[in-house]
Design a protein around this motif. Structure first.
Motif, PDB file in Angstrom:
ATOM      1  N   GLU A 361     111.229  50.903  42.770  1.00  0.00           N
ATOM      2  CA  GLU A 361     109.892  51.308  43.208  1.00  0.00           C
ATOM      3  C   GLU A 361     109.934  52.709  43.806  1.00  0.00           C
ATOM      4  N   HIS A 362     108.761  53.279  43.982  1.00  0.00           N
ATOM      5  CA  HIS A 362     108.633  54.625  44.550  1.00  0.00           C
ATOM      6  C   HIS A 362     107.632  54.602  45.707  1.00  0.00           C
ATOM      7  N   VAL A 363     107.715  55.630  46.545  1.00  0.00           N
ATOM      8  CA  VAL A 363     106.727  55.738  47.617  1.00  0.00           C
ATOM      9  C   VAL A 363     105.340  55.830  46.989  1.00  0.00           C
ATOM     10  N   ARG A 364     104.366  55.284  47.672  1.00  0.00           N
ATOM     11  CA  ARG A 364     103.011  55.364  47.150  1.00  0.00           C
ATOM     12  C   ARG A 364     102.026  55.531  48.306  1.00  0.00           C
ATOM     13  N   PRO A 365     100.962  56.267  48.069  1.00  0.00           N
ATOM     14  CA  PRO A 365      99.956  56.460  49.119  1.00  0.00           C
ATOM     15  C   PRO A 365      99.277  55.151  49.475  1.00  0.00           C
ATOM     16  N   VAL A 366      98.791  55.050  50.692  1.00  0.00           N
ATOM     17  CA  VAL A 366      98.050  53.873  51.120  1.00  0.00           C
ATOM     18  C   VAL A 366      96.660  54.306  51.573  1.00  0.00           C
ATOM     19  N   GLU A 367      95.691  53.463  51.339  1.00  0.00           N
ATOM     20  CA  GLU A 367      94.324  53.721  51.753  1.00  0.00           C
ATOM     21  C   GLU A 367      93.775  52.489  52.455  1.00  0.00           C
ATOM     22  N   GLY A 368      92.836  52.714  53.341  1.00  0.00           N
ATOM     23  CA  GLY A 368      92.163  51.612  53.999  1.00  0.00           C
ATOM     24  C   GLY A 368      92.879  51.055  55.212  1.00  0.00           C
ATOM     25  N   MET A 369      94.046  51.595  55.538  1.00  0.00           N
ATOM     26  CA  MET A 369      94.780  51.134  56.720  1.00  0.00           C
ATOM     27  C   MET A 369      94.429  52.019  57.917  1.00  0.00           C
ATOM     28  N   THR A 370      94.306  51.402  59.084  1.00  0.00           N
ATOM     29  CA  THR A 370      93.957  52.146  60.290  1.00  0.00           C
ATOM     30  C   THR A 370      94.746  51.617  61.481  1.00  0.00           C
ATOM     31  N   VAL A 371      95.378  52.519  62.191  1.00  0.00           N
ATOM     32  CA  VAL A 371      95.996  52.154  63.462  1.00  0.00           C
ATOM     33  C   VAL A 371      94.885  52.131  64.510  1.00  0.00           C
ATOM     34  N   THR A 372      94.717  51.001  65.176  1.00  0.00           N
ATOM     35  CA  THR A 372      93.594  50.845  66.096  1.00  0.00           C
ATOM     36  C   THR A 372      93.983  50.987  67.565  1.00  0.00           C
ATOM     37  N   LYS A 373      95.220  50.659  67.907  1.00  0.00           N
ATOM     38  CA  LYS A 373      95.660  50.862  69.288  1.00  0.00           C
ATOM     39  C   LYS A 373      97.178  50.754  69.347  1.00  0.00           C
ATOM     40  N   MET A 374      97.725  51.181  70.484  1.00  0.00           N
ATOM     41  CA  MET A 374      99.171  51.133  70.682  1.00  0.00           C
ATOM     42  C   MET A 374      99.472  50.655  72.086  1.00  0.00           C
ATOM     43  N   ASN A 375     100.437  49.735  72.188  1.00  0.00           N
ATOM     44  CA  ASN A 375     100.997  49.338  73.475  1.00  0.00           C
ATOM     45  C   ASN A 375     102.266  50.153  73.712  1.00  0.00           C
ATOM     46  N   ASP A 376     103.030  49.776  74.715  1.00  0.00           N
ATOM     47  CA  ASP A 376     104.251  50.530  74.993  1.00  0.00           C
ATOM     48  C   ASP A 376     105.196  50.553  73.796  1.00  0.00           C
ATOM     49  N   GLN A 377     105.436  49.401  73.173  1.00  0.00           N
ATOM     50  CA  GLN A 377     106.415  49.304  72.090  1.00  0.00           C
ATOM     51  C   GLN A 377     105.849  48.694  70.816  1.00  0.00           C
ATOM     52  N   HIS A 378     104.559  48.454  70.769  1.00  0.00           N
ATOM     53  CA  HIS A 378     103.928  47.866  69.587  1.00  0.00           C
ATOM     54  C   HIS A 378     102.695  48.666  69.198  1.00  0.00           C
ATOM     55  N   GLY A 379     102.381  48.645  67.903  1.00  0.00           N
ATOM     56  CA  GLY A 379     101.150  49.237  67.411  1.00  0.00           C
ATOM     57  C   GLY A 379     100.374  48.221  66.588  1.00  0.00           C
ATOM     58  N   PHE A 380      99.049  48.436  66.514  1.00  0.00           N
ATOM     59  CA  PHE A 380      98.160  47.516  65.813  1.00  0.00           C
ATOM     60  C   PHE A 380      97.614  48.205  64.562  1.00  0.00           C
ATOM     61  N   LEU A 381      97.826  47.583  63.425  1.00  0.00           N
ATOM     62  CA  LEU A 381      97.409  48.138  62.142  1.00  0.00           C
ATOM     63  C   LEU A 381      96.432  47.179  61.475  1.00  0.00           C
ATOM     64  N   ARG A 382      95.214  47.651  61.216  1.00  0.00           N
ATOM     65  CA  ARG A 382      94.231  46.875  60.482  1.00  0.00           C
ATOM     66  C   ARG A 382      94.255  47.304  59.022  1.00  0.00           C
ATOM     67  N   PHE A 383      94.148  46.324  58.105  1.00  0.00           N
ATOM     68  CA  PHE A 383      94.216  46.652  56.690  1.00  0.00           C
ATOM     69  C   PHE A 383      93.382  45.645  55.893  1.00  0.00           C
ATOM     70  N   PRO A 384      92.834  46.074  54.742  1.00  0.00           N
ATOM     71  CA  PRO A 384      92.036  45.169  53.909  1.00  0.00           C
ATOM     72  C   PRO A 384      92.877  44.022  53.363  1.00  0.00           C
ATOM     73  N   SER A 385      92.223  42.896  53.129  1.00  0.00           N
ATOM     74  CA  SER A 385      92.943  41.704  52.680  1.00  0.00           C
ATOM     75  C   SER A 385      93.528  41.850  51.283  1.00  0.00           C
ATOM     76  N   ASP A 386      93.003  42.806  50.503  1.00  0.00           N
ATOM     77  CA  ASP A 386      93.513  42.960  49.136  1.00  0.00           C
ATOM     78  C   ASP A 386      94.758  43.838  49.065  1.00  0.00           C
ATOM     79  N   ILE A 387      95.214  44.373  50.200  1.00  0.00           N
ATOM     80  CA  ILE A 387      96.454  45.158  50.222  1.00  0.00           C
ATOM     81  C   ILE A 387      97.617  44.213  50.510  1.00  0.00           C
ATOM     82  N   PRO A 388      98.611  44.152  49.626  1.00  0.00           N
ATOM     83  CA  PRO A 388      99.717  43.195  49.792  1.00  0.00           C
ATOM     84  C   PRO A 388     100.767  43.691  50.782  1.00  0.00           C
TER      85      PRO A 388
END
Length: 434
Positions: A361-388
């Motif tokens: 496989e090769h690197v590929r661009p992603v769309e529809g993903m958004t980082v919504t917030k960050m804690n000290d050591q964790h981040g929150f990523l929202r993404f559409p259900s059709d993205i595997p």
């Protein structure tokens, strides 16, 4: 003439051993020198996440681009080294004819002295007697060393003079002082020409100090590139120029007139560059440009996404790499980087690429993903259900604000191509923030 640095000291960084203190590198590399690690030509896939990397071609492009721009616009550059606190990167800037290095405090000045930087502007007032005495000793010990500090009040001048007069011998080298001119809504700096001129008079009257010019920071005057905001910047710069033109300098002094972060340097050149024809040395202090970004500076820089001046655009030369560690609910992924790893003060990370899951496989661009917030050591990523997206997936993210990126990493891998399937690590940059 550009400032010099201790090339042997910078080269010796490659002889330092890496260890558990360097979170960018895995245990397999601990105990080896930087040079030994690099000799093996490691790849990105050999490093853990979370991770910050720099782009070798991006850094080179940005350093050369702003160096050319300054030459073409009749100004000089003393890059703000507090952005990276990386002597190896300062060396690249100095080799591209930077006039000096700017720093924010005396701790940072100590790092510059350890790596032989010969000309430093401390873009701040220094009012600690201990620090003022140390600077005096450094000036006495090295005739090739030059340092400038700022003052925005008569009281500051009195403190500097008292500390130095009690410590230096008669005939000792004077400390060069720039009068800091402030503006309404800004940060430090003398408010109004009358106050600035009083500060200049106090400096000129102090036996151990020398009036060397004026300085200020226009980046605190506006926060955006609207016509109104840019006019506020220009108005402030005109006031700074007027203070300079009202001053009388000692014979032999080439006065420095300095402003210019990475957001409005074209405004600085427009207003202040003509002073060079009157005998001044106009010095920009841009620092964030070396890494640029995918956030604040992409939008605000004169050489960003929507250029306000001629010249090549800067490119983002820093990226984060994160790994999905949990999917606790549909459309939500938790990743392994937080506020202690990646910047968040001028915009959250921007998902850009998905790393290959297998060798075919090769690197590929992603769309529809958004980082919504960050804690000290964790981040929150929202993404559409059709993205595997699945646990274990690795993403490259764009970052915003270099000044709060570098300080989170003591050793930063530099890669040959941030868009490659598995980039090669071509350098390891050591930073000094504490």
């Amino acid at each position: 003439m550009s400032a010099s640095y201790d090339a042997a000291a910078v080269a010796a960084l490659a002889d330092q051993q890496v260890s558990w203190r360097d979170k960018a590198l895995p245990p397999a590399f601990w105990g080896r020198t930087v040079a030994d690690v690099l000799a093996g030509k490691p790849r990105l896939s050999e490093l853990p996440t979370p991770l910050l990397t720099l782009s070798a071609p991006g850094l080179q492009h940005n350093v050369q681009t702003l160096a050319r721009w300054c030459t073409e616009h009749g100004v000089q550059l003393a890059p703000h080294g507090k952005t990276t606190m990386a002597p190896a990167l300062w060396a690249k800037q100095l080799e591209a004819d930077a006039w000096g290095i700017t720093l924010a405090n005396v701790f940072q000045l100590g790092v510059a002295r350890a790596y032989g930087v010969s000309r430093v502007m401390v873009a701040n007032s220094v009012v600690s007697p201990l620090q003022l005495r140390w600077i005096a000793d450094e000036l006495a010990a090295d005739p090739e060393f030059s340092v400038m500090v700022w003052a925005d009040s008569v009281r500051t001048v009195e403190i500097m003079e008292a500390a130095r007069a009690a410590h230096v011998d008669a005939g000792a080298r004077q400390l060069d002082v720039l009068v800091e001119v402030g503006g309404v809504g800004g940060r430090t700096g003398a408010r109004g020409a009358e106050t600035a001129l009083a500060v200049a008079a106090a400096v000129a009257a102090a036996p151990t100090l020398r009036l060397a010019g004026v300085a200020g920071y226009e980046g605190a005057i506006a926060h955006g590139a609207s016509d109104e905001g840019l006019e506020h910047v220009r108005s402030y710069l005109r006031d700074l120029a007027a203070v300079h033109q009202s001053l009388k300098y000692d014979d032999g002094v080439v006065p420095v007139v300095s402003a210019g972060g990475s957001a409005y340097f074209e405004q600085v050149a427009q207003v202040l560059a003509p002073l060079a024809k009157e005998g001044a040395r106009v010095v920009l202090r841009s620092g964030a440009y070396i890494a640029h970004d995918d956030g604040y500076y992409r939008e605000i820089s004169p050489l960003g996404l929507d250029p306000r001046t001629d010249g090549e655009q800067l490119v983002p030369a820093m990226h984060g790499w994160i790994r999905v560690t949990s999917q606790p609910e549909p459309g939500l992924a938790i990743f392994d980087a937080g506020k202690r790893d990646l910047p968040f003060d001028e915009g959250l990370p921007e998902p850009q690429l998905l790393r290959p899951r297998s060798a075919d496989e090769h690197v590929r661009p992603v769309e529809g993903m958004t980082v919504t917030k960050m804690n000290d050591q964790h981040g929150f990523l929202r993404f559409p259900s059709d993205i595997p997206l699945v646990i274990g997936d690795e993403l490259r993210v764009g970052l915003s604000h270099p000044c709060t990126t570098f300080d989170k990493w003591g050793l930063i891998p530099v890669i040959d191509d941030p868009a490659a399937d598995d980039p090669v690590i071509v350098d390891l940059v050591r930073t000094f923030f504490s």
